[in-house]
Design a protein around this motif. Structure first.
Motif, PDB file in Angstrom:
ATOM      1  N   CYS A  95     -13.344  -3.729  19.832  1.00  0.00           N
ATOM      2  CA  CYS A  95     -12.649  -4.965  20.219  1.00  0.00           C
ATOM      3  C   CYS A  95     -11.266  -4.710  20.798  1.00  0.00           C
ATOM      4  O   CYS A  95     -10.514  -5.666  21.021  1.00  0.00           O
ATOM      5  CB  CYS A  95     -12.554  -5.911  19.024  1.00  0.00           C
ATOM      6  SG  CYS A  95     -14.163  -6.447  18.406  1.00  0.00           S
ATOM      7  N   SER A 152     -17.647  -1.920  13.311  1.00  0.00           N
ATOM      8  CA  SER A 152     -16.517  -2.481  14.060  1.00  0.00           C
ATOM      9  C   SER A 152     -15.401  -1.457  14.178  1.00  0.00           C
ATOM     10  O   SER A 152     -15.023  -0.824  13.186  1.00  0.00           O
ATOM     11  CB  SER A 152     -15.977  -3.729  13.359  1.00  0.00           C
ATOM     12  OG  SER A 152     -16.992  -4.696  13.191  1.00  0.00           O
ATOM     13  N   ALA A 193     -10.763 -10.577  20.408  1.00  0.00           N
ATOM     14  CA  ALA A 193     -12.089 -10.769  19.803  1.00  0.00           C
ATOM     15  C   ALA A 193     -12.266  -9.999  18.507  1.00  0.00           C
ATOM     16  O   ALA A 193     -13.384  -9.858  18.018  1.00  0.00           O
ATOM     17  CB  ALA A 193     -13.177 -10.356  20.796  1.00  0.00           C
ATOM     18  N   TYR A 194     -11.173  -9.530  17.914  1.00  0.00           N
ATOM     19  CA  TYR A 194     -11.292  -8.625  16.773  1.00  0.00           C
ATOM     20  C   TYR A 194     -11.973  -9.254  15.559  1.00  0.00           C
ATOM     21  O   TYR A 194     -12.528  -8.547  14.722  1.00  0.00           O
ATOM     22  CB  TYR A 194      -9.927  -8.050  16.393  1.00  0.00           C
ATOM     23  CG  TYR A 194      -8.996  -8.974  15.634  1.00  0.00           C
ATOM     24  CD1 TYR A 194      -8.809  -8.837  14.260  1.00  0.00           C
ATOM     25  CD2 TYR A 194      -8.272  -9.961  16.290  1.00  0.00           C
ATOM     26  CE1 TYR A 194      -7.945  -9.669  13.558  1.00  0.00           C
ATOM     27  CE2 TYR A 194      -7.407 -10.786  15.601  1.00  0.00           C
ATOM     28  CZ  TYR A 194      -7.248 -10.640  14.240  1.00  0.00           C
ATOM     29  OH  TYR A 194      -6.376 -11.469  13.550  1.00  0.00           O
ATOM     30  N   ALA A 224     -16.087 -11.313  17.534  1.00  0.00           N
ATOM     31  CA  ALA A 224     -17.198 -10.505  18.065  1.00  0.00           C
ATOM     32  C   ALA A 224     -18.029  -9.866  16.960  1.00  0.00           C
ATOM     33  O   ALA A 224     -19.269  -9.992  16.967  1.00  0.00           O
ATOM     34  CB  ALA A 224     -16.674  -9.453  19.039  1.00  0.00           C
ATOM     35  N   VAL A 261     -10.224  -3.056  15.398  1.00  0.00           N
ATOM     36  CA  VAL A 261     -10.148  -4.436  14.912  1.00  0.00           C
ATOM     37  C   VAL A 261      -8.956  -4.609  13.969  1.00  0.00           C
ATOM     38  O   VAL A 261      -8.974  -5.430  13.059  1.00  0.00           O
ATOM     39  CB  VAL A 261     -11.450  -4.856  14.202  1.00  0.00           C
ATOM     40  CG1 VAL A 261     -12.575  -5.025  15.204  1.00  0.00           C
ATOM     41  CG2 VAL A 261     -11.843  -3.866  13.107  1.00  0.00           C
ATOM     42  N   ALA A 271     -11.247 -10.005  25.978  1.00  0.00           N
ATOM     43  CA  ALA A 271     -12.703 -10.103  25.823  1.00  0.00           C
ATOM     44  C   ALA A 271     -13.405 -10.857  26.940  1.00  0.00           C
ATOM     45  O   ALA A 271     -14.488 -11.383  26.730  1.00  0.00           O
ATOM     46  CB  ALA A 271     -13.057 -10.739  24.467  1.00  0.00           C
TER      47      ALA A 271
END
Length: 458
Positions: free
Chosen positions: A192, A214, A197-198, A201, A217, A255
């Protein structure tokens, strides 16, 4: 071919191809300019008797804390109510602008740039980026006396925070994934970029059933896009191989763009993503106009691939806003850029990296084949880009330069392409050459760059 500006575009000083952008806390990315922009845009959109509203979102840059309140003050002073949604992707701001029936949407972000930069993008009530004409009108107001924009005390706007904004975008993104399909059994690494969008998403992918790994983030205000995201997919590729993942998804800071990494660690760019979605949608009868829209930078391999399937490619100037305009003109519902901006107008009005990735994942699920087999839709032609900085007059105005450009393009014929364009944001000439053979590409590129450099004032 020589490409200078978007055809018919009026001259703008502040706005570039994607809003206003610059170094944070320096003009035009300072609080004073943001205040005046809020006042001018507020005056421009403050029409009619209804209560006016603007949605303001941002990415994770530290400077967002400076620009957000300055814009808020400008809009409130112009009688516009402000809805603050915090860090969210650019496509979420476009979505919320329409959903809340706001007059205007604002995204504070410099996209894939480092944290030192920031930018401001404006969306109209339809969720589309403002036209050149609208941006020029707002610039003119900023250059003038904004006293008339200031409302009386009883008409000042109000500022509030929309707490469920992330959830609204999460549900909209999930709705773009075909009903009846699930991501169960897939391991997906999502990068991300420590950006907007951390949170949303990874949540979307997990709620659709994927095992989610992930990365990037943990934003701290400074690390957005640092060795992460769509412009730095190397670390993601290594992690995909290490974790034996089925797919890697790399978003940029806001994003609105994406590149993918297959299970072998190979990067999949925007052209391949467009080709895959176009072929899938065409088989399902969902591809409107039997065509897609891309910019002049997209590889000739994409054009040949589409032609082989009876599909057309409409090219436009560089910039996703111009892709969006051409999509509306041609009735297409798919368009984008090689860099990873992918616009799917069935689901949104601007580039959406997460939604584009979900369309690719749907094909992986349906075909039950690995990404390395599904996502390589065509062989790219060798393509190289060189930037030549200059001072003084543009060397493209020289008749000798134009003659060499025409000569080299004629020599390539239908086996390659020459694209020469002036940057819209800095004194740089961008020289791009494509050819079927790399040796020939290098000869043409050397000839063009040598000629242009010989005319550059130093």
């Amino acid at each position: 071919m020589t490409l200078k500006t978007h055809p018919g575009a009026p001259k703008r000083k502040l706005f570039g191809t994607d809003g206003i952008r610059g170094t944070a806390n320096r003009a035009p990315m300072d609080a004073g300019t943001a205040l005046r922009l809020g006042q001018a845009a507020g005056r421009f959109f403050n029409r009619g008797t209804h209560r006016h509203r603007v949605v303001i979102g941002k990415d994770t840059r530290l400077s967002g804390y400076m620009l957000e309140p300055a814009l808020t003050a400008g809009f409130v002073s112009a009688g516009i109510d402000v809805v603050l949604v915090g860090p969210l992707p650019t496509p979420a701001i476009a979505l919320l602008t329409r959903s809340l029936r706001a007059d205007l949407g604002v995204m504070i972000s410099a996209s894939h740039n480092p944290h030192e930069d920031n930018g401001i993008k404006l969306f109209g009530p339809d969720g589309l980026k403002l036209s050149d004409e609208q941006e020029c009108a707002i610039e003119a107001l900023m250059d003038g006396d904004l006293t008339a924009a200031l409302v009386t005390p009883e008409r000042l706007g109000r500022a509030s925070r929309l707490e469920d904004a992330p959830g609204r975008y999460i549900e909209a993104a999930k709705a773009s994934f075909p009903r009846g399909l699930t991501l169960e059994g897939l391991r997906i690494v999502v990068d991300c970029a420590h950006g907007a969008a951390y949170k949303v998403a990874p949540t979307v992918l997990w709620e659709l059933g994927a095992e989610v790994v992930s990365v990037a983030v943990a934003p701290d205000g400074f690390n957005i896009n640092r060795n992460a995201g769509s412009t730095s997919p190397g670390p993601l590729a290594a992690l995909v191989r290490e974790r034996r993942a089925d797919l890697g998804i790399a978003l940029d800071g806001d994003a609105d763009r994406v590149v993918l990494v297959d299970e072998l660690g190979q990067v999949i760019d925007g052209d391949q993503i467009l080709a895959l979605i176009a072929a899938s949608w065409a088989r399902q009868g969902r591809l409107k106009g039997d065509a897609l829209v891309a910019t002049v930078m997209s590889n000739m391999g994409l054009e040949r691939f589409l032609k082989g399937k009876g599909l057309a490619l409409h090219r436009t100037s560089v910039g996703d806003r111009y892709v969006s305009e051409r999509m509306r003109e041609t009735g297409c519902n798919l368009g984008g850029e090689q860099s990873g901006h992918v616009i799917l107008s069935d689901f949104g009005t601007t580039g959406d990296g997460l939604v584009a990735a979900l369309q690719v994942l749907a094909v992986l699920v349906e075909e039950k084949r690995p990404a390395s087999q599904v996502c390589r839709q065509f062989e790219t032609l060798p393509q190289k880009l060189v930037n030549i900085r200059f001072t003084g007059a543009s060397p493209l105005k020289d008749a000798g330069v134009q003659g060499v450009i025409a000569e080299q393009q004629a020599a390539l014929g239908d086996t390659g392409r020459v694209l020469i364009r002036a940057s819209g944001t800095e004194p740089v000439i961008r020289v791009m050459v494509e050819a079927e053979e790399e040796a020939r590409l290098n000869r043409v590129l050397d000839s063009l760059c040598g000629t242009i450099r010989s005319k550059v004032t130093t």
